[in-house]
Write an enzyme that holds these catalytic residues in place. Structure first.
Site, mmCIF file in Angstrom:
data_model
loop_
_atom_site.group_PDB
_atom_site.id
_atom_site.type_symbol
_atom_site.label_atom_id
_atom_site.label_comp_id
_atom_site.label_asym_id
_atom_site.label_seq_id
_atom_site.Cartn_x
_atom_site.Cartn_y
_atom_site.Cartn_z
ATOM 1 N N MET A 157 0.846 -1.200 0.000
ATOM 2 C CA MET A 157 0.000 0.000 0.000
ATOM 3 C C MET A 157 0.882 1.251 0.000
ATOM 4 S SD MET A 157 -3.154 -1.025 0.025
ATOM 5 C CE MET A 157 -4.232 0.209 0.738
ATOM 6 N N CYS A 158 0.265 2.344 -0.307
ATOM 7 C CA CYS A 158 0.989 3.595 -0.430
ATOM 8 C C CYS A 158 0.243 4.643 0.387
ATOM 9 C CB CYS A 158 1.047 4.032 -1.883
ATOM 10 S SG CYS A 158 1.600 2.718 -2.985
ATOM 11 N N GLU A 159 0.805 5.827 0.412
ATOM 12 C CA GLU A 159 0.119 6.924 1.105
ATOM 13 C C GLU A 159 -0.153 8.036 0.121
ATOM 14 O OE1 GLU A 159 -0.199 7.740 4.752
ATOM 15 O OE2 GLU A 159 0.447 5.759 5.445
#
Lengths: 257, 257
Positions: A1-3
């Site tokens: 996942m990323c932000e």
């Protein structure tokens, strides 16, 4: 996942405070070490800073943190690679021209079975599901509004439909802007906050930094920040629900569904 | 008029030395105070640094000068505005996707009667003759090679024809790259130099800076620099003639006419 991190404001505003929190998640308080990027709009133009290095170690991130570029619309992203290797061409945000406007996009999540998506004249440069989904969205835009959109509400409805369709293929949290409007779609993880007078103080979650917005703003300022997770500990952020989309203009919520 | 700077190399090479000379022309030794930009390719990806501020005062130019980003293809430009006001959307280089490749372009000169140029699906974002000419070139590319080019010599011939056509409308010095190949077209002002072993020392024209390339390179390095005016005082640069085009790959001259 990323932000993800996005901003919409009614006056050119710097995003140094929020960006300082975000970059900590690129290797210090978070595992997102596979690059980062940020795009600032200034009028119709935009400029991006990108680095396949972890944001917490990046010289360029240091510049962005300390050099207050003022903008009414910002899209930023820090990456933990899943699809596509760690490389500049796979680093968000992605920017493409449509209707004589620069469209900028960042995605958090992972999609499957996305090869069938028709991207028309928009060909991905890199290997990510994210960029392919962006090309597909722009192709939908162009197909629906060949000569540009006249009613942003109609475009918002289309963004919402695109988000719903992509969410069927996996996790799809997204920020999208043309510098004027900022769209967000939530699959499972997106929060936003609108700050306006009376302004108060805020304390970052990820670094020992406090800001008094009253000292940084004028009474008419309206600034909305959108982020994967709330960036501050002492403010109330709106948590978006799965399948929800929002549209901001000049920091103000124009539409949601 | 503006100043162009381009590089093609067979190994990732930093352009700090040449860029140091160029930025002096943005307000110190030259009058090009209306912004600057530089695009570095890293594989298929590229990143640009742009600023509507004079390059000699720019914090971002300072970063680029001191932070050695290594690249095999670079396009840079400093601007003295003629068509189009001073704004980020009018700041070169311009980058657009075609055939799943990032194409980057910068122009020096001024065109007239360019409104009739058909840009097809590529719509300018800003107001410059330069960006419009770029959109027109990409439209020609797409029209001639709808599925991409297979023979770079054919593409080079097309670049040359496009340059000739645009030169009929005014002054058209240009740099163009997809990260792999670097094309240049000369209307009235463009020089290039190829540096390879045995490497020597070079002294900038615009700043009191000398470099010993032998200390910075390996014996197999081949690095070509293209610039509006020679950047060094003690080396022999090739002056291009009006109507000439050149093509470089890995620092090596592949074609000229």
């Amino acid at each position: 996942m990323c932000e993800l991190l996005g901003m919409s404001a009614n006056v050119p505003t710097d995003i140094c405070f929020s960006f300082t929190g975000l970059v900590q998640r690129g290797g210090v308080t978070g595992p997102h070490v596979d690059g980062w990027g940020i795009t600032f709009y200034e009028g119709k133009g935009c400029r991006s800073f990108k680095d396949p290095q972890p944001s917490c170690q990046s010289k360029i991130a240091e510049l962005v943190r300390e050099f207050p570029i003022k903008s009414k619309a910002v899209i930023s992203h820090i990456r933990q690679a899943n699809r596509g290797h760690v490389a500049l061409e796979n680093t968000h945000p992605f920017t493409r021209e449509l209707w004589g406007q620069n469209w900028t996009y960042a995605h958090n999540g992972q999609l499957s079975d996305y090869d069938a998506l028709d991207t028309g004249m928009f060909t991905p440069v890199g290997e990510t599901d994210s960029e392919l989904a962006f090309c597909w969205i722009l192709h939908q835009f162009q197909h629906e509004f060949p000569h540009g959109f006249t009613d942003v509400q109609q475009l918002f409805e289309l963004v919402h439909r695109c988000g719903k369709r992509l969410q069927e293929l996996g996790v799809f949290n997204m920020l999208l802007s043309n510098g004027d409007y900022v769209f967000a779609y939530c699959s499972n993880n997106l929060h936003w906050i609108t700050r306006k007078a009376p302004f108060g103080k805020a304390q970052l979650c990820d670094a020992d930094v406090t800001i008094d917005f009253q000292e940084e703003t004028t009474p008419n300022d309206v600034v909305t920040v959108i982020a994967t997770q709330p960036l501050t500990v002492n403010e109330q952020w709106h948590k978006m629900n799965s399948g929800d989309a929002v549209l901001f203009h000049d920091g103000v919520l124009l539409a949601q569904r």
